[in-house]
Motif scaffolding. Structure first.
Motif, PDB file in Angstrom:
ATOM      1  N   HIS A 217      45.401  40.818 -77.334  1.00  0.00           N
ATOM      2  CA  HIS A 217      45.172  41.876 -76.423  1.00  0.00           C
ATOM      3  C   HIS A 217      46.497  42.632 -76.028  1.00  0.00           C
ATOM      4  O   HIS A 217      47.032  42.401 -75.273  1.00  0.00           O
ATOM      5  CB  HIS A 217      44.312  41.414 -75.205  1.00  0.00           C
ATOM      6  N   GLY A 218      46.654  43.804 -76.874  1.00  0.00           N
ATOM      7  CA  GLY A 218      48.103  44.406 -76.670  1.00  0.00           C
ATOM      8  C   GLY A 218      47.785  45.375 -75.640  1.00  0.00           C
ATOM      9  O   GLY A 218      46.841  46.240 -75.739  1.00  0.00           O
ATOM     10  N   PHE A 219      48.927  45.621 -74.800  1.00  0.00           N
ATOM     11  CA  PHE A 219      48.924  46.772 -73.821  1.00  0.00           C
ATOM     12  C   PHE A 219      50.412  47.360 -74.039  1.00  0.00           C
ATOM     13  O   PHE A 219      51.229  46.945 -74.379  1.00  0.00           O
ATOM     14  CB  PHE A 219      49.037  46.172 -72.416  1.00  0.00           C
ATOM     15  N   LEU A 220      50.050  48.769 -73.826  1.00  0.00           N
ATOM     16  CA  LEU A 220      51.349  49.516 -74.389  1.00  0.00           C
ATOM     17  C   LEU A 220      51.836  49.960 -72.894  1.00  0.00           C
ATOM     18  O   LEU A 220      51.226  50.798 -72.190  1.00  0.00           O
ATOM     19  CB  LEU A 220      50.835  50.755 -75.287  1.00  0.00           C
ATOM     20  N   LEU A 221      53.084  49.715 -72.725  1.00  0.00           N
ATOM     21  CA  LEU A 221      53.678  50.341 -71.496  1.00  0.00           C
ATOM     22  C   LEU A 221      54.387  51.494 -71.492  1.00  0.00           C
ATOM     23  O   LEU A 221      55.385  51.762 -72.681  1.00  0.00           O
ATOM     24  CB  LEU A 221      54.655  48.977 -71.134  1.00  0.00           C
ATOM     25  N   ASP A 222      54.096  52.527 -70.893  1.00  0.00           N
ATOM     26  CA  ASP A 222      54.612  53.963 -71.275  1.00  0.00           C
ATOM     27  C   ASP A 222      55.138  54.279 -69.877  1.00  0.00           C
ATOM     28  O   ASP A 222      54.389  55.237 -69.002  1.00  0.00           O
ATOM     29  CB  ASP A 222      53.353  54.639 -71.803  1.00  0.00           C
ATOM     30  N   ARG A 223      56.304  54.008 -69.642  1.00  0.00           N
ATOM     31  CA  ARG A 223      56.934  54.410 -68.232  1.00  0.00           C
ATOM     32  C   ARG A 223      57.178  55.944 -68.037  1.00  0.00           C
ATOM     33  O   ARG A 223      57.141  56.302 -67.034  1.00  0.00           O
ATOM     34  CB  ARG A 223      58.052  53.463 -67.948  1.00  0.00           C
ATOM     35  N   HIS A 224      57.381  56.594 -69.251  1.00  0.00           N
ATOM     36  CA  HIS A 224      57.856  58.085 -69.031  1.00  0.00           C
ATOM     37  C   HIS A 224      56.848  58.811 -69.755  1.00  0.00           C
ATOM     38  O   HIS A 224      57.210  60.111 -70.027  1.00  0.00           O
ATOM     39  CB  HIS A 224      59.377  58.086 -69.724  1.00  0.00           C
ATOM     40  N   ASN A 225      55.610  58.346 -69.794  1.00  0.00           N
ATOM     41  CA  ASN A 225      54.601  59.028 -70.448  1.00  0.00           C
ATOM     42  C   ASN A 225      54.914  59.585 -71.692  1.00  0.00           C
ATOM     43  O   ASN A 225      54.735  61.183 -71.798  1.00  0.00           O
ATOM     44  CB  ASN A 225      54.244  60.322 -69.282  1.00  0.00           C
ATOM     45  N   LYS A 226      55.701  59.252 -72.600  1.00  0.00           N
ATOM     46  CA  LYS A 226      55.874  59.678 -73.884  1.00  0.00           C
ATOM     47  C   LYS A 226      55.112  59.458 -75.053  1.00  0.00           C
ATOM     48  O   LYS A 226      55.088  60.135 -76.210  1.00  0.00           O
ATOM     49  CB  LYS A 226      57.365  59.137 -74.220  1.00  0.00           C
TER      50      LYS A 226
END
Length: 241
Positions: A205-214
């Motif tokens: 179950h992969g989650f993508l962390l996108d702190r800077h909305n890139k």
């Protein structure tokens, strides 16, 4: 019926912590201590060129070619300073040795404000935690210095594994450490290919962390996206219900 999660695997760099200052600034600090005056911008540009060259020629710290993380990084440092006009072998070797060891210190790393709470929240949910990182063998010392090591049951670095993300082989090693099938394991990381796609391809179950909305990839559903680690526990709970 959905199988409850039992493990969360973590990427480290740019997920849980980041380099505190730019490479140019940190390398210039070392240069100043050796009596050299260099421009951080010039050093940054030289570093990027050296890093890309070594990454292409000696992927994953050159472990398949007889190198290791220490010799690989020292080569990058020497090439960086050489491009900036430093040619004295003794200076190059000293800079390489000092900078390699300096990056084990907590002062060169910044733990994101949401990291510790997220790790604690996962543990409080009864989940075990592990690390899967494209990093060299210094990772354990860095996590210890930053106060994060105790959260994890195991660490797998690409140098020690002999293979790097996004290869399925490094995730297979992690699943062996977990001792569970992939459908009870989650993974959190900031890289679309290395973390999200690679883990998902293994049934994790992969989650993508996108702190800077890139990340604007359309194949990542909103429920798989995180703008910070604060939202992770609720997402994991959804998987556990």
């Amino acid at each position: 019926m959905r199988t409850p999660l039992r493990w969360v695997l973590w990427d480290v760099k740019d997920t849980l912590l980041k380099v505190r200052a730019s490479v140019g600034e940190q390398y210039c600090k070392e240069a100043t201590q050796m009596g050299l005056s260099l421009s951080p911008a010039e050093v940054n540009a030289a570093f990027l060129q050296a890093y890309r060259h070594y990454s292409r020629r000696y992927p994953n710290y050159g472990v398949a070619q007889g190198l290791n993380g220490q010799s690989w990084w020292k080569g990058v440092v020497r090439d960086t300073f050489s491009q900036c006009g430093v040619q004295e072998p003794a200076l190059l070797n000293t800079a390489a040795k000092n900078l390699y060891h300096n990056f084990c210190n907590a002062e060169n790393w910044e733990v994101f404000p949401d990291s510790v709470k997220a790790l604690e929240s996962c543990s409080s949910l009864g989940l075990k935690l592990g690390v899967v990182s494209n990093f060299d063998s210094r990772l354990e010392a860095i996590l210890r210095a930053c106060g994060l090591l105790s959260h994890f049951s195991f660490l797998i670095t690409s140098e020690e594994a002999g293979v790097a993300k996004p290869s399925p082989a490094i995730f297979k090693q992690a699943l062996q450490k977990c001792g569970t099938p992939s459908d009870v394991v989650a993974h959190v990381g900031d890289h679309y290919v290395n973390d999200y796609l690679a883990s998902r391809s293994m049934g994790i179950h992969g989650f993508l962390l996108d702190r800077h909305n890139k990340h604007n990839q359309t194949d990542v559903p909103e429920e798989h996206r995180l703008s910070s680690l604060e939202g992770l526990p609720s997402r994991l709970l959804q998987q556990m219900d």
